[in-house]
Design a protein around this motif. Sequence first.
Motif, PDB file in Angstrom:
ATOM      1  N   GLU A   1       0.806  -1.217   0.000  1.00 55.30           N
ATOM      2  CA  GLU A   1       0.000   0.000   0.000  1.00 55.30           C
ATOM      3  C   GLU A   1       0.846   1.278   0.000  1.00 55.30           C
ATOM      4  OE1 GLU A   1      -2.290  -3.398   1.568  1.00 55.30           O
ATOM      5  OE2 GLU A   1      -0.329  -2.529   2.026  1.00 55.30           O
ATOM      6  N   LEU A   2       2.104   1.166   0.417  1.00 55.18           N
ATOM      7  CA  LEU A   2       2.974   2.336   0.413  1.00 55.18           C
ATOM      8  C   LEU A   2       3.200   2.878  -0.994  1.00 55.18           C
ATOM      9  CD1 LEU A   2       5.772   1.407   3.000  1.00 55.18           C
ATOM     10  CD2 LEU A   2       4.007   3.151   3.251  1.00 55.18           C
ATOM     11  N   ALA A   3       3.045   2.027  -1.993  1.00 61.21           N
ATOM     12  CA  ALA A   3       3.282   2.450  -3.373  1.00 61.21           C
ATOM     13  C   ALA A   3       2.359   3.599  -3.755  1.00 61.21           C
ATOM     14  CB  ALA A   3       3.095   1.279  -4.334  1.00 61.21           C
ATOM     15  N   GLU A   4       1.122   3.556  -3.298  1.00 60.83           N
ATOM     16  CA  GLU A   4       0.167   4.612  -3.626  1.00 60.83           C
ATOM     17  C   GLU A   4       0.590   5.926  -2.990  1.00 60.83           C
ATOM     18  OE1 GLU A   4      -4.576   5.682  -3.182  1.00 60.83           O
ATOM     19  OE2 GLU A   4      -3.866   3.644  -2.789  1.00 60.83           O
ATOM     20  N   ILE A   5       1.107   5.880  -1.752  1.00 57.22           N
ATOM     21  CA  ILE A   5       1.554   7.094  -1.077  1.00 57.22           C
ATOM     22  C   ILE A   5       2.767   7.676  -1.781  1.00 57.22           C
ATOM     23  CG2 ILE A   5       2.471   8.021   1.074  1.00 57.22           C
ATOM     24  CD1 ILE A   5       0.886   5.860   2.542  1.00 57.22           C
ATOM     25  N   VAL A   6       3.700   6.812  -2.134  1.00 56.00           N
ATOM     26  CA  VAL A   6       4.912   7.269  -2.815  1.00 56.00           C
ATOM     27  C   VAL A   6       4.574   7.932  -4.122  1.00 56.00           C
ATOM     28  CG1 VAL A   6       7.033   6.525  -3.939  1.00 56.00           C
ATOM     29  CG2 VAL A   6       6.426   5.599  -1.695  1.00 56.00           C
ATOM     30  N   MET A   7       3.672   7.341  -4.884  1.00 59.83           N
ATOM     31  CA  MET A   7       3.309   7.896  -6.186  1.00 59.83           C
ATOM     32  C   MET A   7       2.586   9.233  -6.033  1.00 59.83           C
ATOM     33  SD  MET A   7       4.592   5.944  -8.406  1.00 59.83           S
ATOM     34  CE  MET A   7       3.800   6.590  -9.871  1.00 59.83           C
TER      35      MET A   7
END
Length: 222
Positions: free
Chosen positions: A210-216
């Motif tokens: 789920e961190l991928a969405e925050i990073v993007m």
Amino acid sequence: RLRTRDDFQVRRLPRVFDDAVMEEIRKTLGKLKAAQLELHEMPGFGRFVVHDHPFFSELQESTLELVGEAAGEEVEASYNFLSMYTKLGRCPIHMDSPEAKWTLDVCINQSEPWPIHLSQVLPWPEGFTSEGTDWKESIRQAADHRFSAFSLEPGNALVFSGSSQWHYRDALPDAGRERSCDLLFFHYFPKGMAEIVDPMNWPRLFGIPELAEIVMTTGTHA
């Protein structure tokens, strides 16, 4: 290793580069084309920026030992940028991302000394909270942050820990004449930490997709 030791003190460096290198830096500024100047920080900071210019990146590699000695640990070069503040110059209070644990701030040109305000080293990530509506002013006024002002002359530099020290500059005073300040910011992280300081790697390293969405959403430079 991304946390800064409690006893770290800001280091003043009276001379990082010799006169010949400083002159070459100024010549490089003078040769910049309008298309090379990034405009996205003009609204918030009142400055033009140029990231990772080849000459400045070469200079940064030559400073690794110097900064490592000041920081008390071996470092690797992260990104760098030239910051050309106009008469609208200001630097809102902030902390940097972990890839900029250490900063070498070099003064190139200025219309007059313009102090940077640095807090003491604080735990990272910091647990500061504010009950008021002006969180920036709350940070500036917090007694345990103990801000100190540092002024530079051209050729002088500071080494500080931008990811563990709040820092800001007040707006350049409007005295009816042009004001400006050109600074070079070189950023560094602890040696061997290149993978973990890149937020793009966090979903994999921490096993949290789920961190991928925050990073993007936020980008890689906080």
